[in-house]
Every structure is written in C-alpha cells, then in structure tokens.
Design a protein around this motif. Structure first.
Motif, PDB file in Angstrom:
ATOM      1  N   ILE A  84     -10.463  -2.811   2.551  1.00 36.99           N
ATOM      2  CA  ILE A  84      -9.616  -2.115   1.579  1.00 36.99           C
ATOM      3  C   ILE A  84     -10.259  -2.157   0.196  1.00 36.99           C
ATOM      4  CG2 ILE A  84      -7.405  -2.260   0.368  1.00 36.99           C
ATOM      5  CD1 ILE A  84      -6.164  -3.185   3.035  1.00 36.99           C
ATOM      6  N   ARG A  85     -10.814  -3.315  -0.161  1.00 40.19           N
ATOM      7  CA  ARG A  85     -11.475  -3.436  -1.466  1.00 40.19           C
ATOM      8  C   ARG A  85     -12.669  -2.489  -1.568  1.00 40.19           C
ATOM      9  NH1 ARG A  85     -15.763  -5.251  -3.762  1.00 40.19           N
ATOM     10  NH2 ARG A  85     -16.665  -5.967  -1.783  1.00 40.19           N
ATOM     11  N   ILE A  86     -13.450  -2.372  -0.494  1.00 40.22           N
ATOM     12  CA  ILE A  86     -14.657  -1.555  -0.507  1.00 40.22           C
ATOM     13  C   ILE A  86     -14.325  -0.066  -0.567  1.00 40.22           C
ATOM     14  CG2 ILE A  86     -16.651  -0.846   0.890  1.00 40.22           C
ATOM     15  CD1 ILE A  86     -16.682  -3.761   1.970  1.00 40.22           C
ATOM     16  N   THR A  87     -13.331   0.362   0.222  1.00 39.81           N
ATOM     17  CA  THR A  87     -13.064   1.796   0.381  1.00 39.81           C
ATOM     18  C   THR A  87     -11.927   2.307  -0.490  1.00 39.81           C
ATOM     19  OG1 THR A  87     -11.469   1.431   2.170  1.00 39.81           O
ATOM     20  CG2 THR A  87     -13.806   1.616   2.788  1.00 39.81           C
ATOM     21  N   GLY A  88     -11.021   1.427  -0.885  1.00 42.21           N
ATOM     22  CA  GLY A  88      -9.833   1.876  -1.610  1.00 42.21           C
ATOM     23  C   GLY A  88      -8.737   2.399  -0.715  1.00 42.21           C
ATOM     24  N   LEU A  89      -8.989   2.454   0.600  1.00 43.87           N
ATOM     25  CA  LEU A  89      -7.974   2.912   1.542  1.00 43.87           C
ATOM     26  C   LEU A  89      -6.896   1.845   1.709  1.00 43.87           C
ATOM     27  CD1 LEU A  89     -10.274   4.396   4.347  1.00 43.87           C
ATOM     28  CD2 LEU A  89      -9.001   5.673   2.611  1.00 43.87           C
ATOM     29  N   TYR A  90      -5.649   2.278   1.944  1.00 43.53           N
ATOM     30  CA  TYR A  90      -4.520   1.402   2.260  1.00 43.53           C
ATOM     31  C   TYR A  90      -4.280   0.347   1.176  1.00 43.53           C
ATOM     32  CZ  TYR A  90      -6.162   3.364   6.673  1.00 43.53           C
ATOM     33  OH  TYR A  90      -6.621   4.210   7.642  1.00 43.53           O
ATOM     34  N   ALA A  91      -4.636   0.651  -0.055  1.00 40.25           N
ATOM     35  CA  ALA A  91      -4.487  -0.332  -1.137  1.00 40.25           C
ATOM     36  C   ALA A  91      -3.030  -0.735  -1.341  1.00 40.25           C
ATOM     37  CB  ALA A  91      -5.063   0.233  -2.431  1.00 40.25           C
ATOM     38  N   ASP A  92      -2.109   0.181  -1.051  1.00 42.28           N
ATOM     39  CA  ASP A  92      -0.690  -0.127  -1.242  1.00 42.28           C
ATOM     40  C   ASP A  92      -0.168  -1.124  -0.210  1.00 42.28           C
ATOM     41  OD1 ASP A  92      -1.141   1.842   0.697  1.00 42.28           O
ATOM     42  OD2 ASP A  92       0.914   2.591   0.533  1.00 42.28           O
ATOM     43  N   GLU A  93      -0.924  -1.361   0.841  1.00 40.80           N
ATOM     44  CA  GLU A  93      -0.506  -2.300   1.885  1.00 40.80           C
ATOM     45  C   GLU A  93      -1.191  -3.651   1.764  1.00 40.80           C
ATOM     46  OE1 GLU A  93       0.217   1.183   5.273  1.00 40.80           O
ATOM     47  OE2 GLU A  93      -1.487  -0.192   5.446  1.00 40.80           O
ATOM     48  N   ALA A  94      -2.142  -3.767   0.863  1.00 39.91           N
ATOM     49  CA  ALA A  94      -2.968  -4.969   0.786  1.00 39.91           C
ATOM     50  C   ALA A  94      -2.141  -6.214   0.520  1.00 39.91           C
ATOM     51  CB  ALA A  94      -4.049  -4.801  -0.284  1.00 39.91           C
ATOM     52  N   GLU A  95      -1.136  -6.116  -0.333  1.00 42.02           N
ATOM     53  CA  GLU A  95      -0.370  -7.303  -0.706  1.00 42.02           C
ATOM     54  C   GLU A  95       0.369  -7.885   0.494  1.00 42.02           C
ATOM     55  OE1 GLU A  95       0.682 -10.472  -2.757  1.00 42.02           O
ATOM     56  OE2 GLU A  95      -0.730  -8.912  -3.409  1.00 42.02           O
ATOM     57  N   ALA A  96       0.869  -7.027   1.361  1.00 36.00           N
ATOM     58  CA  ALA A  96       1.569  -7.515   2.557  1.00 36.00           C
ATOM     59  C   ALA A  96       0.621  -8.291   3.462  1.00 36.00           C
ATOM     60  CB  ALA A  96       2.196  -6.345   3.313  1.00 36.00           C
ATOM     61  N   PHE A  97      -0.594  -7.779   3.630  1.00 34.06           N
ATOM     62  CA  PHE A  97      -1.576  -8.487   4.456  1.00 34.06           C
ATOM     63  C   PHE A  97      -1.977  -9.801   3.792  1.00 34.06           C
ATOM     64  CE2 PHE A  97      -2.654  -3.933   5.649  1.00 34.06           C
ATOM     65  CZ  PHE A  97      -1.973  -3.985   6.853  1.00 34.06           C
ATOM     66  N   ARG A  98      -2.145  -9.771   2.486  1.00 32.48           N
ATOM     67  CA  ARG A  98      -2.562 -10.969   1.749  1.00 32.48           C
ATOM     68  C   ARG A  98      -1.480 -12.053   1.819  1.00 32.48           C
ATOM     69  NH1 ARG A  98      -3.647  -8.470  -2.443  1.00 32.48           N
ATOM     70  NH2 ARG A  98      -5.850  -8.082  -1.991  1.00 32.48           N
TER      71      ARG A  98
END
Length: 749
Positions: free
Chosen positions: A510-524
């Motif tokens: 996600i960091r590399i591509t910018g894809l799915y950035a809005d979901e990153a916090e849930a995974f983190r």
C-alpha cells in the motif's frame, strides 16, 4: 562424463508401473516418460491440461450457521462437537457434492524391436542441460541408440533411432479411454470424452519426408526419425511445417530456449569426474553410509531440470506429479496448498526461475470469484477463502474432511510467493494489477475472521495447524475416519504467523503503490493485536497458542515453524531466545513420523537454524528411504525401515525433489532483509565448490569456497544495494552499490 548428464544402468523396473522409474522429458506443456526397455518400449505422453473426473459442486449453500455453532462449541471447550459438526459435513447435508479432478495420460508410443542376441553395455539417462534423453545398448557388436526430446520451441516430441547397421522395428500409438482400455489409433488419434466431444488428439509421422498412415509401421534402416505432436483439445494437427528438418536442427531450436533456463544458476559441489557413477551407484553409496557431494549436486540439478521441464510461462502451475504419470487415477494429484504447492516453488526465485511464478498467481487469481463465494457462504466473511485442494476446473471445497475445510491460511501462504516475486523482479505493474489485489482479498478475510479476545489480542477459531491434532485432543471421539481426529482448534501458531506476514507485506505494498490507502489503518490495527508466540514446558514454541492445547511431536507437518521458515520473521539476530525455542520445536519432531516432503522441509528449516549437518542428514534419509533410481520420490518408505511413515500406498510426490533443490540452495546462500548470508549452513562434506548467478532482490551473487582456505564472493547489483555480507556467519563487510556495479569480498574460512 559431464555433471549435466545422469545415467542409469538398468531400465525402469517398478512392477506394472514402470513410469515411476522412467526418464522424464518435458517443455512445460507436454511430458514424456521413457522406461528404457529394449524389446517393447512404452513411452508415456502427458499434457498439462488433461484432467478428468471431479466436480465443482455448483453453487455453495449457506452454512454460516454451522460455522457459528462450531465457534460456540470451541468457546465452550467442546472440541469433539466442533470437529463432528464441521463445515464439510454441513455442505454434504445440504446436498453440496464436489470432488477434485485428476490428471491422466494421453497415451503411449509403443516401440517393438526384436534383439538377435544378448545385450551388453546398456545405459540410459538424460542430458539435463539440453533436455535430451538417451537409451543405448550393444548386441553382437552393433551399437543401438534412441534419443528423444520434447521441443520447447514447437511443442513436438522428436525421437531418433540409430544403429551401426540396418535394424527392424515397428511402432504404434495407443490411447487411454475412459474405461481404461488401450486403443490403437489411426493417423489422427482422438480420445472421446463422455459427452462425445473430442478431448484429445495426437498426430505422429515416421520418416520426416512422409507421413505414416495405419495402426503400426515397420521401419528398416540405420536411422529413423519419429515426430509426435500432442493436443489436449482435439484440435487439427499437422507436422507439415517440419518437412526437411533434421534431428539436430530441431534439437538446436529447443536447446536455445531450454539451456538458458537451466544455466541461469549453477551449483558445483564436486569435481566433474565425481559425477561418473550412475544414479544406482550414488544411491547405493548413500544407502551404505552417507550421500556424497556429487549426489547433492545431482539431486539439485535433477530437481531443477524437472521443474524447468514441468513449468511453462503460459501453462498450468507445476502439480504434485509434474507432467509425469502413467495411470488414469492418481492419489493426491491435485494442487495441495497446505504445503506441497508452496514447496514446489520455494527454490524458484533464488534459482533464477521467476518466469514460472506468474502462472501460479494467475491460476489462483482466475478463481477469485469462487473463493469469494466460499468466504461468504461458508464463513460469512469478506475476501477470499481458498481450499488447500484445487484443480484446474474445481475451486470450491472439494475434499470433505475437516483438516482441509477448516484451514484458513491457504490464501495468505500463497501470497508470500507473489510478494516475493515482486521483491525479486521489481515488477510494479504486476504488483498493482494482480499481486496487491489478491493480497487484499486474502487480508480482508483475516480482518473479518479474527475477533478480539478478553485480553485485547486476536482470537482465531476454528484454527487448524495442517494436518495435526493437539496432543490434548488425540483421544477425543469424533466421526472422522481420516487420521485427523480433531484438527479444528484455536489459535494455531501458523495462522497468526501467516496473518502477520501478509498484513506486513500488504501495508508495504500500500505504501509503495498508494492503492487501498483508506484501508491501511484497519490492517495496521489488527497487526498490532496479534498475540505473542507461546513456549511450552519443554522450552519449544507451541504449535497452538491456546494454553489448554498441548503439542503433538509425532507428526510430519512443521507448520508452526513458519516464522523461521519459510518466513523470515524470527532470526537469531532479531530474537535469540525465541529463535532457540523454534530450534527446540524442530528437534522434538519424531523421525518415524516423517515422509518424503517433510524431510526436505526439515532440511530447509535446519538451514535457517544454521545446522548444516542436520540438513545434510535429512537428505541422507531421503536417499535411504524414498528416492527411486529415477530420482522421483515416493511419499513413504514401503520397505519398512522405520525412517518415515509406513503406509500401504506409496504415491509419487515430486514436491520433495523440488524441496531438496531449495534445501541445497539454502545451505549455500540466503537473502535476509539486512544481509546477504553466504554459506550459512554448509555441511562438512561440502569442502569446496562454486555457485554462479544465485538471485536475491536487487541482484545476483557468485560464490567460490574451499574450507581449507577462503571463500570469495562477487555481488552483482541489478539495482541500488546497501547491505551487509556474512560468510559462514561472520561479517565480510558492508557494500553500497549502484545498479550495474559489482563488489568482491573474501574471507578466510
């Protein structure tokens, strides 16, 4: 004799199943097996996409109520109820019936030759560097030879028969029917499926100047050429384009494609003259004492050759039998991804064979729709759930046992291979278009599946450690008759290890591509709630992190060692105490509970632990128990020698051969995130040797060593590098390179 050639002194001789010990040829699409008989040779043909039987079961019924009931049973500690009323039973009760397909042979080219005297100087073998097999013998002073290859250039099989004087032979082609009958065909040979449509066909011709018609042809002369073109779909076939082509010209076109793959990485562990012994002689030596360095090298080269011959850039992934079998119903022939698929591909990236990984990704990505249906209808979750068992046309839950139906880590483990492909190749387009979307689907399932426990950490149930049962549950009565009495439990260590790795890599993607950035916090957030690994009373990492579940050491799977291998989360540097607890867990595994693939899995783990002698001993055990003269491996030792599982059935499983390739590679080199580790687990018997072209993310490495002298390393950077270099566990320096630069280091051993 060249190190690239392996020989056998006898023909295939497994009674009524000579294909098990035959010489394998292949181009990733067509596979051929040559037993090497003199008077009546039956050469088997296989195709990568020729499968039969099985059923996809249609629409999956909603069984989420059963899933919730299983969770309730596990929460009460009622493991017997959870395993009896399992998901597979619920599917059957609702009328869902699904089963995996199996591959089957296309047919046989049958050669008949009448020897006029006793044979002498028999040998057969394969030049692995060219992909050409040979069978040679002498009768009354006349030397006879058969040579054959399967062209990577034109997808035809080419056979040349020669002799010092005129000889007489005949050949025909027989095809397997649904009833198991062998039928002699005509010029175009078709297999007719149950619905009456042409399913497979083959064309063969004799002397390249004239096509052969009829059921069999008698040939007389000093040299004869046979071309065979096979198809799995009954397509019109022609060999007209090869009119006037010589054997040598066709072979040259083939080797132009095959040899660069084989040569991409080189491992030399013994002098060239040490490779003179036949496979039988090498196995006899290993059986009497221990395997030689030349044996280790031959096993590595053979497994690598076999993988190249089974892997196409456009065909199906490599299954358990590769492209080589001679029966119409094979046990465990599916894509089994709770160990076996992954083991098949462990060696590929470091071995410079990245071309083979995208077909694996696309095989699974093509079935995402069904995998989503499984997640939704079986568990009530988003994302994808993948059954450990799939086949080309069957993607749903197709093996009705709890150990498969309740296992949830399949998609996550596969994602490791796809992420690794990106790391090695830097292919950001594939990362964005296919890899990251697949990883996200796998992660969404985990996000929904994991629930927060009373202590604030995540709880997984049901949770299976493939295909093991906790020692606490072995005596519980269940309805299972599969040898897996209570696999559905809670908090399997492997599940959390896979989840942690997947979420970590996904966040980086996600960091590399910018894809799915809005979901990153849930995974983190979920990543931060994964509980710590637990240690049992023996000082070993527990296979189940639930404190009420004890370990069971009498098992072949080593799934809970995932953070050490195949993962790289836990190292001696990152967490020395935990690393030692993983070491203890491996040492406690019982020898007689192993099988062919678990020996090579264990060898790779010992490599990661820096125990080269133990890793080498695992390959010694492989040679003593389950390795056939062809270097195919069977699942267990049918000779009852006490070193592996003792089962009645002895199916071929080639994943162990591919696992051995990885085990040898990891003795010599391993990429870590902060270091290039050279000779990390070198057994004493490998006193000297050389490696060329071993790959890692960002470049390749060449190694030359002599344990009585020094090790010399040359690092070639494909892109900018900033890393430490370790040789035999000692620092050899730190390198910073730009793309295209090299660095040379030397350390006295």
């Amino acid at each position: 004799m060249s190190r690239h050639i392996y020989t056998l002194n006898r023909p295939a001789s497994w009674p009524h199943e000579e294909w098990r010990e035959a010489l394998p040829l292949g181009n990733g699409l067509t596979g051929v097996l040559i037993p090497g008989s003199i008077a009546a040779e039956h050469i088997t043909f296989n195709r990568h996409d020729l499968w039969h039987g099985g059923s996809d079961g249609g629409e999956i019924p909603d069984i989420t109520e059963t899933f919730r009931a299983m969770r309730d049973s596990l929460d009460r500690g009622d493991y017997a109820a959870a395993n009896q009323d399992n998901l597979m039973a619920a599917l059957r009760e609702k009328g869902y019936s699904s089963g995996p397909e199996v591959p089957y042979p296309l047919g046989w080219l049958n050669l008949t030759f009448t020897p006029e005297g006793m044979f002498r100087h028999y040998r057969r073998g394969v030049n692995m560097r060219t992909g050409e097999a040979f069978v040679e013998f002498e009768i009354d002073g006349c030397r006879y030879s058969r040579r054959m290859f399967v062209s990577r250039d034109s997808d035809i099989a080419v056979l040349r028969m020669t002799a010092d004087r005129a000889f007489t032979a005949s050949y025909d082609f027989s095809l397997y029917s649904e009833t198991g009958e062998a039928k002699v065909g005509e010029r175009f040979i078709r297999k007719v499926s149950k619905d009456g449509e042409s399913a497979a066909s083959m064309l063969f011709c004799g002397d390249i100047q004239s096509e052969v018609r009829g059921e069999s042809v008698e040939v007389t002369g000093r040299e004869y050429l046979v071309l065979i073109r096979a198809s799995s779909h009954g397509l019109p076939l022609s060999l007209d384009e090869f009119a006037g082509e010589s054997y040598g010209a066709l072979l040259e076109k083939h080797t132009a494609l095959h040899t660069p793959l084989y040569d991409a990485v080189t491992v030399e562990l013994a002098e060239d003259s040490a490779h003179d012994p036949s496979n039988e002689a090498m196995l006899d030596e290993a059986y009497d004492d221990e395997a030689s360095p030349a044996f280790f090298e031959r096993l590595w080269r053979f497994g690598r050759y076999l993988f190249i011959s089974a892997a196409s850039g456009c065909g199906n992934p490599v299954p358990l039998y590769g492209l080589w079998h001679g029966a119409d119903w094979l046990p465990w022939a599916q894509y089994v991804a709770n160990e076996n698929v992954q083991m098949t591909y462990w060696h590929a990236m470091a071995g410079g064979l990245s071309y083979a990984v995208p077909p694996l990704l696309r095989y699974y990505a093509s079935k995402v729709g069904k995998f989503r249906e499984c997640a939704r209808k079986m568990f009530g979750m988003r994302g994808i759930w993948i059954s450990a068992y799939t086949t080309p046309n069957v993607a749903g839950p197709c093996v009705p046992v709890a150990v498969i139906g309740n296992w949830i880590s399949c998609a996550g483990w596969l994602c490791r291979h796809f992420w690794e492909y990106y790391l090695y190749t830097g292919d950001e387009a594939l990362l964005k278009e296919e890899i990251l979307p697949f990883m996200r689907e796998a992660a969404l399932f985990w996000l929904d599946y994991a629930e927060e426990g009373e202590d604030g950490t995540l709880l997984l149930r049901p949770s299976v450690s493939p295909e093991n049962t906790s020692g606490s549950l072995l005596d519980l009565p269940t309805k299972s008759a599969t040898g897996h009495p209570c696999p559905a439990a809670k908090n399997a260590t492997m599940d959390f290890a896979v989840m942690k790795e997947l979420f970590t890599n996904l966040l980086e993607g996600i960091r590399i591509t910018g894809l799915y950035a809005d979901e990153a916090e849930a995974f983190r957030t979920a990543l931060g709630k994964i509980p710590a690994y637990r240690i049992n009373e023996d000082g070993a990492v527990k296979e189940w992190m639930d404190p009420t579940l004890s370990d069971n050491y009498a098992h072949r799977h080593l799934s809970h060692i995932y953070p050490v291998f195949p993962g790289g989360e836990v190292t001696a540097k990152s967490d020395p105490e935990l690393f030692e607890a993983f070491r203890k867990a491996v040492h406690l595994r019982e020898l007689g509970s192993q099988c062919n693939w678990s020996l090579t899995h264990m060898a790779a783990i010992y490599d990661r632990l820096g125990e080269g002698e133990a890793a080498a001993e695992c390959l010694d055990l492989l040679a003593k128990s389950v390795l056939l003269p062809s270097f195919f491996t069977v699942c267990n030792d049918w000779r009852h020698m006490g070193m592996t599982l003792d089962w009645k059935d002895v199916p071929i499983q080639l994943d162990a051969v591919f696992g051995a390739v990885n085990a040898v590679q990891e003795m010599l080199f391993r990429w870590e995130k902060t270091a290039l580790s050279v000779l990390p687990a070198l057994p004493k018997r490998l006193k000297s040797g050389a490696v060329r072209g071993m790959a890692f993310p960002g470049g390749t490495i060449d190694i030359r060593w002599d344990t009585e002298g020094a090790a010399a390393v040359t690092v070639h950077a494909a892109r900018a590098l900033d890393t430490d270099v370790l040789i035999a566990g000692k620092s050899a320096g730190h390198i910073r390179l730009e793309a295209g630069e090299d660095a040379a280091l030397t350390l006295r051993l």
